[in-house]
Scaffold this motif. Structure first.
Motif, PDB file in Angstrom:
ATOM      1  N   GLN A 256       0.833  -1.211   0.000  1.00 37.23           N
ATOM      2  CA  GLN A 256       0.000   0.000   0.000  1.00 37.23           C
ATOM      3  C   GLN A 256       0.866   1.260   0.000  1.00 37.23           C
ATOM      4  OE1 GLN A 256      -2.583  -0.336   3.414  1.00 37.23           O
ATOM      5  NE2 GLN A 256      -3.412  -2.307   2.742  1.00 37.23           N
ATOM      6  N   GLN A 257       1.972   1.199   0.718  1.00 35.57           N
ATOM      7  CA  GLN A 257       2.860   2.361   0.795  1.00 35.57           C
ATOM      8  C   GLN A 257       3.503   2.668  -0.554  1.00 35.57           C
ATOM      9  OE1 GLN A 257       5.330   1.005   4.026  1.00 35.57           O
ATOM     10  NE2 GLN A 257       4.037   1.970   5.603  1.00 35.57           N
TER      11      GLN A 257
ATOM     12  N   THR B 140       0.944   4.460  -2.571  1.00 31.81           N
ATOM     13  CA  THR B 140       0.843   5.861  -2.147  1.00 31.81           C
ATOM     14  C   THR B 140       1.972   6.690  -2.733  1.00 31.81           C
ATOM     15  OG1 THR B 140      -0.247   5.221  -0.088  1.00 31.81           O
ATOM     16  CG2 THR B 140       0.769   7.394  -0.140  1.00 31.81           C
TER      17      THR B 140
ATOM     18  N   GLU C  76       1.174   7.380  -6.295  1.00 32.52           N
ATOM     19  CA  GLU C  76       0.134   8.415  -6.363  1.00 32.52           C
ATOM     20  C   GLU C  76       0.719   9.804  -6.097  1.00 32.52           C
ATOM     21  OE1 GLU C  76      -2.846   7.263  -3.570  1.00 32.52           O
ATOM     22  OE2 GLU C  76      -3.398   5.453  -4.689  1.00 32.52           O
ATOM     23  N   ASN C  77       1.709   9.852  -5.216  1.00 25.87           N
ATOM     24  CA  ASN C  77       2.352  11.126  -4.892  1.00 25.87           C
ATOM     25  C   ASN C  77       3.402  11.541  -5.914  1.00 25.87           C
ATOM     26  OD1 ASN C  77       0.940  11.711  -2.499  1.00 25.87           O
ATOM     27  ND2 ASN C  77       2.282  10.399  -1.290  1.00 25.87           N
TER      28      ASN C  77
END
Length: 363
Positions: free
Chosen positions: A88-89, A92, A95-96
Motif C-alpha cells: 500500500q505504501q 501511495t 500516487e504522490n
C-alpha cells in the motif's frame, strides 16, 4: 544473489560515496532532469531494529538535502514488518509521483509487483539493504555472505579447541528476507564439518520473542549442558537467545554471535554475555542509496559509483554498491562504533556496565 565485480576491490571508501553530482551534471546529455526539486520516497521495513530510524533514515534525508542544495525532500513510511502494508505504501508513493523510490523490502518476492507498477509509472527504484525482486534499477547493501563468514569465523575462534565438545544452535533470520539466506550460506561455509549443529531454526519475522521460544525448545531437546555455542544472525535475536539461556540456568553463557551493533548488544558484549556482533557502517550504505536515487531521478548513469553487478531471481546485472563489514568484539568497540560516532562511551557505559567498561578501558 550473484555478484559480478566491476572492480577488483570490494571495499567502499568514503571517497567513493562522495560522487560529485556537479561533475556528472556538467557532462549531461539532453533530457536529463537538472532541477533540485526532487522528491524521493523512502520505505523501510520495520522499527524493531534500532538502525532503520536512528541511522538509515536521517542519513538518507541529510544526503538528499546535500545533493539537492536543500530543495529535495523525502517522503517516508515504515511497514512495521507488514508486507501488505508496504504494498500500500508503494501505491501511495506512486500516487504522490515521487521522482525515485528507495525500498527496503519486508518480503523480497511479495514486493515485485509493486516495483513493476512503480517502473510502469517511470519511477526508478533502488533496493536498499535487501535485494528485492522485480525491475529494480540499483541495489546497495552489505556483502551479506561475508557477514555470515565473519559470524562463523568469530564463533569458531570463540570455541577454539572445544568446537566439537558439544552442540551448537543456529538461529537464522526470516525466510522472507533474502539477506537471511546469504548470512546462513556464509555461516555454514565456515561452520560445516567443524562443529556439531544440534538444532537449526529459520526465525519468523526475525523477532526476538520467536528466537527466545526457539532457544527454549533447543535447550529442552539438547540439554542445557550440551550447548557450546549459538549462531545468532542478528542482535535482536541474540537478546532473546541469551534471555532463554539465563532462564534455563546456563552458566557460563556460551559464545553467542549477532549482527547490527545495536546498543543493547554492545552493552552485552561489554558485559561478556554476547561474544560478538557485526558492525555495518550504515552511513556508506545509506549515502549510496541516496546518491543512486538522485542520479536515477536525474536520468543519469550509475557507472560512476556502482562497483558490482548483482543478479536477483528476476533481474540480471543490477548496478550495485556492496559495503564491507567488521567483526565487533569487546576488543574493538572504541575503534569502531565509538570512533565512528554511532554511540558515545556515556551511552554504552551506563552505571550497570561501568565496571565492565573500566576493565576494557572504555572511559
Amino acid at each position: 544473489m550473484n555478484a559480478h565485480m566491476r572492480r577488483a576491490a570490494v571495499a567502499v571508501a568514503a571517497s567513493v560515496m562522495a560522487v560529485s553530482l556537479a561533475a556528472c551534471i556538467s557532462a549531461q546529455g539532453s533530457g536529463v532532469k537538472t532541477s533540485d526539486d526532487i522528491t524521493v520516497g523512502l520505505l523501510l521495513p520495520e522499527n524493531q531494529a534500532a538502525r532503520y530510524e536512528k541511522f538509515d533514515k536521517p542519513v538518507i534525508e541529510e544526503k538528499i538535502r546535500q545533493l539537492t542544495n536543500g530543495k529535495g525532500k523525502v517522503l517516508y513510511a515504515n511497514a512495521k514488518q507488514d508486507a501488505a502494508l508496504q504494498t500500500q505504501q508503494v501505491e501511495t508513493m506512486i500516487e504522490n509521483k515521487v521522482d525515485a523510490l528507495i525500498v527496503d523490502a519486508v518480503d523480497s518476492k511479495a514486493i515485485a509487483d509493486s516495483i513493476k507498477k512503480a517502473k510502469d509509472a517511470n519511477i526508478p527504484v533502488v533496493a536498499f539493504d535487501r535485494l528485492a525482486e522485480g525491475p529494480i534499477d540499483a541495489y546497495t547493501s552489505f556483502d551479506n555472505q561475508e557477514v555470515g563468514h565473519v559470524q562463523g569465523t568469530a564463533l569458531l575462534q570463540a570455541l577454539g579447541s572445544g568446537a566439537k565438545a558439544g552442540e551448537i544452535v543456529m538461529m537464522n533470520g526470516a525466510i522472507t528476507d533474502p539477506n537471511a539466506a546469504q548470512f546462513k550460506k556464509g555461516a555454514h561455509a565456515e561452520l560445516n564439518g567443524k562443529v556439531n549443529i544440534g538444532k537449526e531454526y529459520d526465525t519468523k519475522e526475525w523477532k526476538p520473542e520467536n528466537a527466545n521460544a526457539n532457544m527454549e525448545a533447543a535447550i529442552s531437546a539438547l540439554g542445557k549442558d550440551k550447548i557450546v555455542g549459538v549462531y545468532s544472525a542478528n542482535d535482536g535475536m541474540a537478546g532473546g537467545i541469551i534471555t532463554a539461556l539465563k532462564a534455563a540456568g546456563v552458566s557460563p553463557l556460551p559464545p553467542v554471535t549477532g549482527q547490527d551493533a545495536e546498543l543493547a548488544a554492545v552493552q552485552r558484549i561489554v558485559a561478556g554475555e554476547q561474544y560478538m556482533s557485526v558492525y555495518k557502517p550504515y552511513a556508506p550504505e545509506a549515502n549510496a542509496a541516496a546518491e543512486m536515487a538522485i542520479l536515477l531521478a536525474r536520468g543519469m548513469s550509475l557507472n560512476s559509483m556502482a562497483q558490482a553487478d548483482v543478479d536477483s531471481p528476476t533481474n540480471k546485472g543490477i548496478p550495485s554498491v556492496l559495503v564491507p563489514v567488521i567483526s565487533l568484539t569487546k576488543d574493538n568497540i572504541k575503534d569502531t562504533v565509538v570512533l565512528d560516532g554511532v554511540y558515545t562511551v556515556q551511552e554504552i557505559c551506563t552505571p550497570k556496565y561501568k565496571t565492565a567498561c573500566d576493565d576494557l578501558g572504555l572511559k
